[in-house]
Design a protein around this motif. Structure first.
Motif, short mmCIF file in Angstrom:
data_model
loop_
_atom_site.label_atom_id
_atom_site.label_comp_id
_atom_site.label_asym_id
_atom_site.label_seq_id
_atom_site.Cartn_x
_atom_site.Cartn_y
_atom_site.Cartn_z
N SER A 107 -12.85 -0.10 -0.96
CA SER A 107 -13.57 -1.27 -0.44
C SER A 107 -12.79 -2.55 -0.74
O SER A 107 -12.66 -3.43 0.11
CB SER A 107 -14.97 -1.36 -1.07
N LEU A 108 -12.24 -2.63 -1.96
CA LEU A 108 -11.45 -3.81 -2.32
C LEU A 108 -10.15 -3.87 -1.53
O LEU A 108 -9.65 -4.94 -1.21
CB LEU A 108 -11.15 -3.79 -3.82
N ALA A 109 -9.58 -2.68 -1.21
CA ALA A 109 -8.33 -2.64 -0.45
C ALA A 109 -8.52 -3.19 0.96
O ALA A 109 -7.62 -3.85 1.51
CB ALA A 109 -7.81 -1.21 -0.38
N ILE A 110 -9.67 -2.94 1.56
CA ILE A 110 -9.95 -3.45 2.91
C ILE A 110 -10.00 -4.97 2.90
O ILE A 110 -9.52 -5.64 3.82
CB ILE A 110 -11.29 -2.86 3.44
N VAL A 111 -10.55 -5.54 1.82
CA VAL A 111 -10.66 -6.99 1.69
C VAL A 111 -9.31 -7.62 1.33
O VAL A 111 -8.92 -8.64 1.89
CB VAL A 111 -11.71 -7.36 0.61
N ALA A 112 -8.57 -6.98 0.41
CA ALA A 112 -7.37 -7.60 -0.16
C ALA A 112 -6.08 -7.22 0.55
O ALA A 112 -5.06 -7.87 0.32
CB ALA A 112 -7.26 -7.23 -1.64
N GLY A 113 -6.06 -6.16 1.36
CA GLY A 113 -4.84 -5.74 2.02
C GLY A 113 -4.23 -4.51 1.37
O GLY A 113 -4.59 -4.15 0.25
N PRO A 114 -3.28 -3.83 2.06
CA PRO A 114 -2.76 -2.55 1.58
C PRO A 114 -2.02 -2.61 0.26
O PRO A 114 -2.17 -1.73 -0.58
CB PRO A 114 -1.82 -2.10 2.71
N ARG A 115 -1.21 -3.65 0.03
CA ARG A 115 -0.43 -3.71 -1.21
C ARG A 115 -1.33 -3.90 -2.42
O ARG A 115 -1.24 -3.17 -3.41
CB ARG A 115 0.60 -4.84 -1.15
N LEU A 163 9.87 -5.90 -16.93
CA LEU A 163 10.40 -5.66 -15.59
C LEU A 163 9.28 -5.27 -14.61
O LEU A 163 9.31 -5.66 -13.44
CB LEU A 163 11.47 -4.57 -15.61
N TYR A 164 8.29 -4.50 -15.09
CA TYR A 164 7.17 -4.12 -14.22
C TYR A 164 6.38 -5.36 -13.79
O TYR A 164 6.02 -5.51 -12.61
CB TYR A 164 6.25 -3.13 -14.93
N LEU A 165 6.12 -6.27 -14.73
CA LEU A 165 5.41 -7.51 -14.40
C LEU A 165 6.24 -8.36 -13.43
O LEU A 165 5.69 -8.98 -12.51
CB LEU A 165 5.11 -8.30 -15.68
N PHE A 194 7.39 -10.24 -7.86
CA PHE A 194 8.28 -10.18 -6.69
C PHE A 194 7.51 -9.76 -5.44
O PHE A 194 7.62 -10.39 -4.38
CB PHE A 194 9.42 -9.20 -6.99
N LYS A 195 6.73 -8.68 -5.54
CA LYS A 195 6.06 -8.11 -4.37
C LYS A 195 4.85 -8.92 -3.92
O LYS A 195 4.57 -9.01 -2.73
CB LYS A 195 5.62 -6.66 -4.66
N LEU A 196 4.13 -9.51 -4.88
CA LEU A 196 2.86 -10.15 -4.54
C LEU A 196 2.93 -11.67 -4.46
O LEU A 196 2.01 -12.30 -3.96
CB LEU A 196 1.79 -9.75 -5.58
N VAL A 197 4.03 -12.26 -4.95
CA VAL A 197 4.12 -13.72 -4.95
C VAL A 197 5.37 -14.20 -4.21
O VAL A 197 5.27 -14.72 -3.10
CB VAL A 197 4.10 -14.28 -6.40
N THR A 198 6.55 -14.03 -4.82
CA THR A 198 7.76 -14.65 -4.24
C THR A 198 8.18 -14.04 -2.91
O THR A 198 8.72 -14.73 -2.05
CB THR A 198 8.95 -14.57 -5.23
N HIS A 199 7.96 -12.71 -2.72
CA HIS A 199 8.40 -12.05 -1.49
C HIS A 199 7.24 -11.39 -0.74
O HIS A 199 7.45 -10.45 0.02
CB HIS A 199 9.48 -11.01 -1.80
N ARG A 200 6.05 -11.91 -0.93
CA ARG A 200 4.90 -11.35 -0.22
C ARG A 200 5.02 -11.67 1.27
O ARG A 200 5.14 -12.82 1.68
CB ARG A 200 3.60 -11.94 -0.78
N GLY A 201 5.00 -10.64 2.09
CA GLY A 201 5.09 -10.83 3.54
C GLY A 201 6.50 -11.00 4.07
O GLY A 201 6.69 -11.12 5.29
N VAL A 202 7.52 -11.02 3.19
CA VAL A 202 8.89 -11.21 3.64
C VAL A 202 9.40 -9.98 4.38
O VAL A 202 10.03 -10.07 5.43
CB VAL A 202 9.82 -11.55 2.45
N TYR A 203 9.13 -8.79 3.80
CA TYR A 203 9.61 -7.54 4.39
C TYR A 203 8.46 -6.85 5.14
O TYR A 203 7.86 -5.91 4.66
CB TYR A 203 10.17 -6.62 3.31
N GLN A 204 8.16 -7.37 6.32
CA GLN A 204 7.07 -6.83 7.12
C GLN A 204 7.54 -5.64 7.93
O GLN A 204 8.71 -5.51 8.25
CB GLN A 204 6.50 -7.90 8.06
#
Length: 351
Positions: A51-59, A170-172, A177-187
């Motif tokens: 349910s949260l994934a539908i609201v927040a998106g796949p990533r 590194l995990y943080l 990287f994926k959710l802030v600086t490069h979110r939506g860059v690699y569509q």
């Protein structure tokens, strides 16, 4: 039908879990009750995160699913550390890695592939995850094993602590990287191809169910740990087999269910994010966190696995990379992953 069954199991299993622990029922019976209850609770966690994934998106949805799915295993592992079962903890981490890469991804690709001839997912994410998998498993897990051969226990533990801190940082950084600086860059075209859905539960209801389920899992998991020794003696199971197969499957039940459902709905971005994202979270966050948590207990856990565990994890990583690097999958590739998991399962059972 499945959701109703999980509801019935929770309503029956939770009271039985409390009664069994209070009145000291048969350990074998309680092992079965605890496992079924945790799997049913994991089903609720999977529905909430969907349910949260539908609201927040796949990533973010995949990350949430992996996080709360791994919360079950983290809780079981902490109580296992407290009980001094270091072998079970390390084996469960191994089981989680090969289980997510081979069993969860394999079932997702296989079942989704039976419905669709080809299933596509974000190839950029797949290639990014490939590099992280090699670093997290091949580099961070193999290095302590090799160096520990010429070190004493104190030096090995110090090496493990240093590597654990680096892995967590590194995990943080990877999340940033994926959710802030490069979110939506690699569509990828499949990122926007998924149909709009209405979530089963509202955001607040899903969060509340997640929290309550996690608390219930923590209680049942603590009792489950105390049954391992009796069950192992009764069935001839080693700590290694209990950790790699039993604890890993029970602990990752939420991810198993959610990833397969997502693949069946052709939401491969979420399914892959759950399977591979969960593996990365286990190897780069959960495992090093457990090393640091063990410092507060009598028995401290170095990040050193047995040779069969290391070979199984490294093999699973390279096979998964070869299959997912093209951003495309089918039922036969899923069958290969499942076959690899079965071969390893037989090997761990016979050890």
């Amino acid at each position: 039908m499945v959701n109703r069954l999980f509801t019935i199991i929770v309503l029956i299993g939770l009271p039985l879990s409390v009664a069994g622990s209070l009145f000291h029922w048969s350990q074998i019976l309680m092992f079965v009750i605890y496992c079924l209850t945790i799997i049913a609770l994991a089903g609720f966690m999977g529905r909430a995160t969907e349910s949260l994934a539908i609201v927040a998106g796949p990533r973010i949805g995949g990350l949430l699913n992996a996080t709360f799915g791994n919360a079950v295993e983290l809780i079981i592992s902490i109580f296992s550390l407290k009980a001094g079962l270091l072998g079970v903890v390390l084996a469960s981490l191994t089981g989680s890695v090969i289980g997510n890469l081979l069993l969860v991804a394999g079932l997702s690709f296989f079942i989704g592939g039976l419905k669709y001839k080809r299933q596509e997912f974000n190839v950029y994410d797949a290639r990014h995850n490939s590099g992280m998998l090699i670093f997290a498993v091949v580099v961070a897990f193999v290095i302590p094993e090799v160096f520990s051969m010429t070190m004493d226990e104190a030096e090995t533990l110090s090496l493990s602590i240093g590597i654990s801190i680096i892995l967590i940082i590194l995990y943080l950084a990877a999340l940033f990287f994926k959710l802030v600086t490069h979110r939506g860059v690699y569509q990828h075209k499949s990122d926007t191809a998924e149909a709009h859905e209405v979530p089963e539960w509202s955001k607040m209801k899903a969060i509340i169910i997640l929290l309550l389920s996690t608390i219930a899992v923590a209680y049942v998991s603590e009792n489950l740990v105390h049954t391992f020794e009796t069950v192992g003696e009764q069935f001839g199971w080693t700590e290694l087999f209990i950790g790699v197969i039993i604890v890993a499957i029970v602990g990752n039940a939420a991810e198993h269910a959610s990833a397969i459902i997502m693949a069946y709905k052709n939401k491969m971005n979420v399914a892959v994010e759950i399977a591979i994202g969960s593996t990365l979270q286990v190897s780069m966050f959960v495992a090093p966190l457990l090393v640091l948590i063990s410092l507060f207990f009598k028995d401290r856990m170095p990040l050193v696995f047995t040779l069969p565990e290391l070979i199984a994890m490294v093999t699973a990583v390279f096979l998964t990379i070869m299959i997912t690097n093209d951003g495309d999958t089918n039922w036969f590739e899923g069958a290969m992953l499942l076959a690899a998991y079965l071969i390893m399962g037989i090997g761990f059972y016979l050890l």
